[in-house]
Design a protein around this motif. Structure first.
Motif, mmCIF file in Angstrom:
data_model
loop_
_atom_site.group_PDB
_atom_site.id
_atom_site.type_symbol
_atom_site.label_atom_id
_atom_site.label_comp_id
_atom_site.label_asym_id
_atom_site.label_seq_id
_atom_site.Cartn_x
_atom_site.Cartn_y
_atom_site.Cartn_z
ATOM 1 N N SER A 67 -18.451 -6.075 6.931
ATOM 2 C CA SER A 67 -17.302 -6.965 6.721
ATOM 3 C C SER A 67 -16.529 -6.566 5.478
ATOM 4 O O SER A 67 -15.299 -6.565 5.487
ATOM 5 C CB SER A 67 -17.763 -8.415 6.587
ATOM 6 O OG SER A 67 -18.454 -8.792 7.735
ATOM 7 N N ASN A 68 -17.253 -6.230 4.408
ATOM 8 C CA ASN A 68 -16.570 -5.841 3.166
ATOM 9 C C ASN A 68 -15.795 -4.540 3.350
ATOM 10 O O ASN A 68 -14.717 -4.379 2.781
ATOM 11 C CB ASN A 68 -17.569 -5.717 2.015
ATOM 12 C CG ASN A 68 -17.936 -7.066 1.438
ATOM 13 O OD1 ASN A 68 -17.165 -8.028 1.533
ATOM 14 N ND2 ASN A 68 -19.109 -7.167 0.859
ATOM 15 N N LEU A 71 -12.686 -5.550 5.196
ATOM 16 C CA LEU A 71 -11.778 -6.251 4.279
ATOM 17 C C LEU A 71 -11.144 -5.264 3.307
ATOM 18 O O LEU A 71 -9.965 -5.376 2.975
ATOM 19 C CB LEU A 71 -12.537 -7.348 3.509
ATOM 20 C CG LEU A 71 -12.933 -8.581 4.318
ATOM 21 C CD1 LEU A 71 -13.972 -9.399 3.564
ATOM 22 C CD2 LEU A 71 -11.726 -9.460 4.613
ATOM 23 N N GLN A 74 -8.337 -3.568 4.989
ATOM 24 C CA GLN A 74 -7.167 -4.471 5.067
ATOM 25 C C GLN A 74 -6.421 -4.513 3.741
ATOM 26 O O GLN A 74 -5.193 -4.471 3.703
ATOM 27 C CB GLN A 74 -7.623 -5.887 5.403
ATOM 28 C CG GLN A 74 -7.823 -6.147 6.881
ATOM 29 C CD GLN A 74 -8.112 -7.624 7.113
ATOM 30 O OE1 GLN A 74 -7.307 -8.479 6.792
ATOM 31 N NE2 GLN A 74 -9.277 -7.911 7.645
ATOM 32 N N LEU A 75 -7.200 -4.592 2.652
ATOM 33 C CA LEU A 75 -6.581 -4.654 1.318
ATOM 34 C C LEU A 75 -5.849 -3.355 0.995
ATOM 35 O O LEU A 75 -4.746 -3.378 0.440
ATOM 36 C CB LEU A 75 -7.666 -4.937 0.268
ATOM 37 C CG LEU A 75 -8.194 -6.366 0.255
ATOM 38 C CD1 LEU A 75 -9.545 -6.449 -0.428
ATOM 39 C CD2 LEU A 75 -7.211 -7.301 -0.441
ATOM 40 N N GLN A 76 -6.461 -2.251 1.381
ATOM 41 C CA GLN A 76 -5.826 -0.952 1.158
ATOM 42 C C GLN A 76 -4.498 -0.875 1.936
ATOM 43 O O GLN A 76 -3.479 -0.435 1.387
ATOM 44 C CB GLN A 76 -6.774 0.158 1.638
ATOM 45 C CG GLN A 76 -6.307 1.544 1.283
ATOM 46 C CD GLN A 76 -7.079 2.596 2.064
ATOM 47 O OE1 GLN A 76 -6.844 2.794 3.244
ATOM 48 N NE2 GLN A 76 -8.000 3.267 1.402
ATOM 49 N N ALA A 77 -4.520 -1.358 3.166
ATOM 50 C CA ALA A 77 -3.294 -1.340 3.987
ATOM 51 C C ALA A 77 -2.212 -2.220 3.361
ATOM 52 O O ALA A 77 -1.024 -1.870 3.374
ATOM 53 C CB ALA A 77 -3.618 -1.820 5.397
ATOM 54 N N ARG A 78 -2.636 -3.369 2.806
ATOM 55 C CA ARG A 78 -1.661 -4.269 2.153
ATOM 56 C C ARG A 78 -1.004 -3.573 0.963
ATOM 57 O O ARG A 78 0.188 -3.722 0.726
ATOM 58 C CB ARG A 78 -2.348 -5.550 1.661
ATOM 59 C CG ARG A 78 -2.878 -6.426 2.765
ATOM 60 C CD ARG A 78 -1.799 -7.368 3.307
ATOM 61 N NE ARG A 78 -2.324 -8.216 4.346
ATOM 62 C CZ ARG A 78 -2.829 -9.418 4.143
ATOM 63 N NH1 ARG A 78 -2.850 -9.921 2.932
ATOM 64 N NH2 ARG A 78 -3.285 -10.125 5.146
ATOM 65 N N TYR A 79 -1.813 -2.830 0.207
ATOM 66 C CA TYR A 79 -1.261 -2.128 -0.951
ATOM 67 C C TYR A 79 -0.296 -1.039 -0.486
ATOM 68 O O TYR A 79 0.818 -0.928 -1.013
ATOM 69 C CB TYR A 79 -2.387 -1.516 -1.805
ATOM 70 C CG TYR A 79 -1.834 -0.581 -2.857
ATOM 71 C CD1 TYR A 79 -1.127 -1.083 -3.943
ATOM 72 C CD2 TYR A 79 -1.950 0.799 -2.724
ATOM 73 C CE1 TYR A 79 -0.558 -0.231 -4.881
ATOM 74 C CE2 TYR A 79 -1.387 1.657 -3.658
ATOM 75 C CZ TYR A 79 -0.691 1.135 -4.735
ATOM 76 O OH TYR A 79 -0.120 1.965 -5.648
ATOM 77 N N ILE A 80 -0.719 -0.268 0.483
ATOM 78 C CA ILE A 80 0.125 0.833 0.984
ATOM 79 C C ILE A 80 1.463 0.290 1.489
ATOM 80 O O ILE A 80 2.511 0.900 1.271
ATOM 81 C CB ILE A 80 -0.622 1.638 2.078
ATOM 82 C CG1 ILE A 80 -1.766 2.447 1.453
ATOM 83 C CG2 ILE A 80 0.316 2.537 2.862
ATOM 84 C CD1 ILE A 80 -1.328 3.589 0.526
ATOM 85 N N THR A 82 3.142 -1.971 0.313
ATOM 86 C CA THR A 82 4.054 -2.264 -0.803
ATOM 87 C C THR A 82 4.679 -1.004 -1.405
ATOM 88 O O THR A 82 5.648 -1.100 -2.147
ATOM 89 C CB THR A 82 3.340 -3.057 -1.936
ATOM 90 O OG1 THR A 82 2.318 -2.222 -2.492
ATOM 91 C CG2 THR A 82 2.750 -4.346 -1.444
#
Lengths: 93, 155
Positions: A67-68, A71, A74-80, A82
């Protein structure tokens, strides 16, 4: 030499067979009783609960790692998103 | 026969309880990070071990890069719209369509160059090992152009 069977020989043999069978049955029933009694021992009960807890915790660690990792992706994709103008849909090719 | 069954249930309950508590505790930090409004930057700070000073610098660079990124985004959208309009208006590939497609590709390339510049600048703030890892991660996403084809096919 003419040997004669002692009186009630057959009855004696059958009695011995019956006794052996009953002894065998006693072994099984004793084992079952011992097993049932084991569950009544506090140490066995504690061991079973501890084992359950250990299995649960172990499984949670394995699942949490997955799960981590998901997650993290997902966080890496959110940063990319931006910093990558192509990630906003206009650059589909 | 009730006692063994109760014991089994107790062991099962302990397993479920242990699983629930440990799973929740182990995944809570990542979940909390994802719920953060600026989760990308929070993730960057943690993933690349940025000190408060390093993070302040990176944040400043990120803010400065934002207008460039937004301008690029608008240029891509405009080039894409032009391509779509020409494709819809013509029954075959016209010189205008060709030019629009070329323009669209050029804009995409400009965006990649701008992003790569920003990535190198940010990596320079990090420790050498983290910077190298960051460049590898970000450059790996350079060729991604919006949604993946598989995602589009799934829709």
């Amino acid at each position: 030499m003419d040997l004669e069977a002692p009186p009630r020989f057959q009855a004696g043999v059958w009695a011995r067979i019956a006794a052996e069978e009953s002894a065998r049955a006693t072994v099984f029933s004793r084992a079952a009783e011992w097993l049932a009694a084991a569950f009544y021992r506090p140490r066995v009960a504690a061991l079973a609960v501890t084992l359950g807890l250990a299995v649960g915790i172990g499984a949670a660690f394995v699942k949490a790692q997955d799960s981590n990792a998901a997650l993290g992706r997902q966080l890496q994709a959110r940063y990319i998103e931006t910093i990558n103008p192509l990630a906003h849909g206009g650059g589909q090719s | 026969m009730k006692r063994p069954l109760l014991l089994l249930l107790a062991a099962l309950a302990a397993a479920v309880l242990g699983y629930g508590i440990v799973y929740e505790l182990a995944t809570r930090p990542a979940k909390a990070m994802l719920a953060h409004p600026d989760c990308g930057m929070v993730w960057l700070r943690q993933e690349y071990h940025l000190s408060p000073e390093q993070f302040a610098k990176v944040e400043q660079m990120h803010t400065a890069y934002r207008p460039t990124c937004e301008a690029m985004c608008m240029r891509i959208a405009a080039a894409r719209e032009k391509v779509d309009a020409l494709i819809a208006a013509n029954p075959a590939v016209t010189p205008e369509t060709e030019a629009a497609l070329r323009e669209w590709a050029l804009v995409q390339n400009d965006c990649r160059v701008a992003m790569l510049r920003h990535v190198y600048a940010v990596s320079a703030v990090m420790s050498p090992a983290d910077g190298k890892r960051y460049v590898a991660m970000a450059s790996g996403r350079l060729v991604e152009t919006g949604m993946a084809h598989t995602a589009l096919l799934d829709q």
